[in-house]
Design a protein around this motif. Structure first.
Motif, PDB file in Angstrom:
ATOM      1  N   ALA A 246     -23.701 -40.754 -18.948  1.00 53.80           N
ATOM      2  CA  ALA A 246     -22.565 -41.394 -18.629  1.00 53.80           C
ATOM      3  C   ALA A 246     -23.006 -42.694 -17.695  1.00 53.80           C
ATOM      4  O   ALA A 246     -22.250 -43.875 -17.773  1.00 53.80           O
ATOM      5  N   ASN A 307     -13.203 -44.593 -21.022  1.00 57.80           N
ATOM      6  CA  ASN A 307     -14.615 -44.585 -21.240  1.00 57.80           C
ATOM      7  C   ASN A 307     -15.263 -44.933 -22.411  1.00 57.80           C
ATOM      8  O   ASN A 307     -16.170 -45.794 -22.477  1.00 57.80           O
ATOM      9  N   PHE A 416     -20.065 -39.468 -23.064  1.00 58.42           N
ATOM     10  CA  PHE A 416     -18.332 -39.634 -23.171  1.00 58.42           C
ATOM     11  C   PHE A 416     -18.006 -38.896 -24.200  1.00 58.42           C
ATOM     12  O   PHE A 416     -16.915 -38.101 -24.137  1.00 58.42           O
TER      13      PHE A 416
END
Length: 429
Positions: A246, A307, A416
């Motif tokens: 991430a 995200n 994500f």
């Protein structure tokens, strides 16, 4: 969970402590990158030609990222055992002292090869401190925040990081107003030496912050684990890997813009360093304004949608970004940086503090947060070096750099996509 929420004055002190503390510590971390782009190649690596000197300077910049995971594990261990607040006090001193000492270093003409060696060692110390700073500040904020508002309050940790970027870039913008001879002789040292004074400010603010109520409850009930990194990997292996992936895209984006783009704009395009640094400042200001907005939005729609949107934008905009920069037109260069900041970077990093805090259980949160995030940073921290090497391979053209940015977006998208929505997570568990 206690029946009463954290008192408002205490929460305000936590927000201020995170905001000021992260701003000052990341000011320390970011000014090294600016100096690497503008001055270290001429003062610490003078045996190399300018292009090679820049690449070597960016390599020492990347060294800070190599050691950040070790800082995350070491200080994360302390944060999960002795407390979030106490550990942040330690990292504040480490960052401030190592940065200030860079401003006192003799250069290559004075002491030869010892100069870049000492510079690299101090960069290692910076990396150790930075490896735990953000994870600790964000954990402290998330654990103090009231239910349903964690995304908003935790976003201020990342706001502090961007303030650090703006302050560091502004500091170099100001000292570059000096005649070049004075700037190279002593002016570049001033932003580093200021860090000695900033230690006192950061400590004053952080010493007034209360320890996390979650950690206090853990200590009271004797739930503190002996080896947090082992438990984090054993209990949360999937989330640990998600945490690594991430942080790759946003790391590549910010250091490509704040460091490589400065060197590219001044070296390849012939723009003034002031124009390039103002673009970085505008990028940082854009992100600062949007942090609480995206943080609040994540409390409404969730962490995962923001995200995913952000990394998709980076992948799509990577080539248009360099098309705009390559025009050499000042306002288009600034527009490119602001657009990448507003939609490719700000959503990810606003959500990031609460996203990582919700990935791990309370007993290993600091360690899991800091270690996974900083491992991702280590994988992407050499972005300026990679960018410089890829551009050199293309005769100075930035298209391989754009492809590299898009590639990091794909990696973070996968992380994500594999994550679970966590906005309803019980932070006390």
């Amino acid at each position: 969970m206690p029946a009463t929420p954290t008192p408002s004055p205490a929460l305000r002190r936590v927000v201020l402590g995170a905001l000021v503390g992260t701003a000052l510590e990341w000011y320390d971390f970011f000014i090294y990158g600016t100096a690497a782009a503008l001055v270290f190649n001429r003062l610490f690596f003078t045996e190399a030609d300018p292009a090679t000197g820049t690449i070597v300077a960016f390599a020492t910049f990347g060294v800070g990222f190599v050691v950040r995971p070790f800082g995350g594990v070491l200080f994360g261990h302390l944060g999960d055992r002795i407390g979030r607040r106490s550990t942040l006090i330690i990292t504040t001193v480490i960052m401030g002292v190592s940065t200030g000492l860079i401003g006192l270093l003799p250069t290559y003409p004075a002491i030869g090869v010892l100069a870049p060696v000492l510079l690299t060692l101090l960069r290692v110390c910076q990396g150790l401190g930075a490896g735990a700073e953000f994870g600790g500040a964000a954990t402290l904020l998330a654990e103090h925040a009231p239910p349903g508002r964690r995304g908003y309050y935790a976003s201020y940790a990342q706001t502090g990081v961007q303030i650090g970027l703006v302050l560091g870039t502004s500091a170099f913008l100001l000292v570059q107003l000096l005649p070049e001879e004075d700037f190279l002789a002593w002016g570049w040292r001033v932003p580093f030496l200021v860090s000695f004074a900033l230690i006192g400010v950061a400590l004053y603010v952080r010493l007034r912050v209360d320890e996390s109520p979650v950690f206090q409850e853990m200590a009271r009930s004797k739930e503190i684990v002996r080896l947090p990194i082992r438990d984090a990997l054993a209990r949360h292996p999937r989330n640990f890997l998600v945490g690594v992936g991430a942080h790759i895209c946003d790391t590549a984006v910010v250091y490509t813009l704040a460091t490589f783009s400065v060197a590219y704009a001044t070296g390849r395009l012939g723009l003034s360093s002031r124009t390039a640094l103002l673009g970085v400042i505008l990028f940082g200001l854009t992100v600062i304004v949007l942090q609480p907005v995206y943080g609040h939005l994540s409390d409404r729609v969730g962490r995962r949608p923001l995200n995913l949107f952000s990394v998709v934008f980076v992948a799509v905009f990577a080539f248009p970004y360099f098309l705009l920069v390559d025009t050499g037109v000042t306002w288009l260069v600034w527009l490119a940086m602001m657009l990448m900041g507003a939609f490719g970077f700000a959503p990810q990093v606003a959500v990031q503090p609460v996203f990582y805090a919700e990935l791990f259980g309370a007993r290993v949160r600091y360690t899991g947060f800091a270690a996974s995030r900083e491992l991702g940073a280590a994988l992407a921290g050499f972005s300026p070096l990679i960018g410089a090497a890829l551009a050199a391979r293309m005769g100075g053209a930035p298209w391989l750099v754009a492809a590299f940015l898009a590639g990091t977006a794909v990696i973070s998208f996968a992380a994500f996509y594999a994550s679970r929505e966590s906005k309803e997570t019980d932070i006390w568990t």
